[in-house]
Design a protein around this motif. Structure first.
Motif, short mmCIF file in Angstrom:
data_model
loop_
_atom_site.label_atom_id
_atom_site.label_comp_id
_atom_site.label_asym_id
_atom_site.label_seq_id
_atom_site.Cartn_x
_atom_site.Cartn_y
_atom_site.Cartn_z
N PHE A 1 40.76 67.89 18.32
CA PHE A 1 40.59 66.65 18.76
C PHE A 1 39.42 66.23 19.25
N THR A 2 39.11 64.95 18.88
CA THR A 2 37.88 64.62 19.71
C THR A 2 38.27 63.76 20.73
N VAL A 3 37.80 63.95 21.84
CA VAL A 3 38.35 63.18 23.15
C VAL A 3 37.03 62.23 23.53
N ASP A 4 37.50 61.00 23.44
CA ASP A 4 36.47 60.18 24.07
C ASP A 4 36.74 59.53 25.41
N ASP A 5 36.14 60.09 26.42
CA ASP A 5 36.63 59.64 28.00
C ASP A 5 35.83 58.30 28.24
N SER A 6 34.83 57.84 27.64
CA SER A 6 34.11 56.87 28.09
C SER A 6 34.83 55.41 28.13
N ASN B 1 43.41 67.00 32.36
CA ASN B 1 42.08 67.37 31.71
C ASN B 1 42.45 67.20 30.11
N PRO B 2 42.33 66.26 29.67
CA PRO B 2 42.56 65.83 28.34
C PRO B 2 41.39 66.43 27.46
N LYS B 3 40.38 66.90 27.95
CA LYS B 3 39.02 67.53 27.29
C LYS B 3 39.76 68.90 26.64
N VAL B 4 40.93 69.42 27.13
CA VAL B 4 41.40 70.63 26.57
C VAL B 4 41.81 70.53 25.39
N LEU B 5 42.18 69.04 24.78
CA LEU B 5 42.38 68.83 23.38
C LEU B 5 41.33 69.16 22.42
N GLY B 6 40.18 68.96 22.94
CA GLY B 6 38.97 69.61 22.08
C GLY B 6 39.29 70.84 21.50
N ASP B 7 39.93 71.82 22.25
CA ASP B 7 40.05 73.19 21.89
C ASP B 7 41.08 73.30 20.73
N TYR B 8 41.74 72.21 20.35
CA TYR B 8 42.63 72.18 19.37
C TYR B 8 41.88 71.42 17.99
#
Length: 123
Positions: A111-116, A102-109
């Motif tokens: 970070f911008t997570v681009d999963d496209s 679940n790399p979207k959790v890095l958004g809490d820190y």
């Protein structure tokens, strides 16, 4: 008849020197008054532009001081920046390993997570 000397007029390339020359010209023009040959200019008037020389010189001096101060701030910034960049990159990798599913959790820190999905370019 006076002998004509061949010569080129060399205008200063540096701003401070140009402003110094402008001040000298303006002072000579003002001293000559109505007899100044510079009164023949049509597009520019020393009466209008001349008073701008001193404030422009002051602004130039202040700008130079600010540029030197900015250089010092950049030097100080550059001392710490490599370590900060490294710890951010390392933290991203650590968090990506911890939250691999679940790399979207890095958004809490922050970070911008681009999963496209990446699209391959065709040559």
């Amino acid at each position: 008849m006076a002998a004509r000397t061949a010569g080129r007029i060399v205008l200063p390339k540096k701003t401070a020197e140009l402003l110094e020359l402008a001040k000298k010209i303006y002072e000579k023009h003002a001293a000559d008054g109505a007899a100044s040959p510079l009164n023949a200019q049509q597009d520019f008037k020393w009466e209008v532009e001349g008073p701008k020389v001193d404030p422009c010189t002051t602004n130039h001096i202040e700008a130079e001081k600010a540029a030197k101060k900015a250089e010092e701030f950049y030097r100080q910034r550059d001392i710490d920046l490599p370590a900060i960049k490294s710890i951010v990159q390392n933290s991203a990798q650590v968090l990506k390993g911890i939250y691999a599913k679940n790399p979207k959790v890095l958004g809490d820190y922050g970070f911008t997570v681009d999963d496209s999905k990446r699209v391959k370019k065709n040559p």
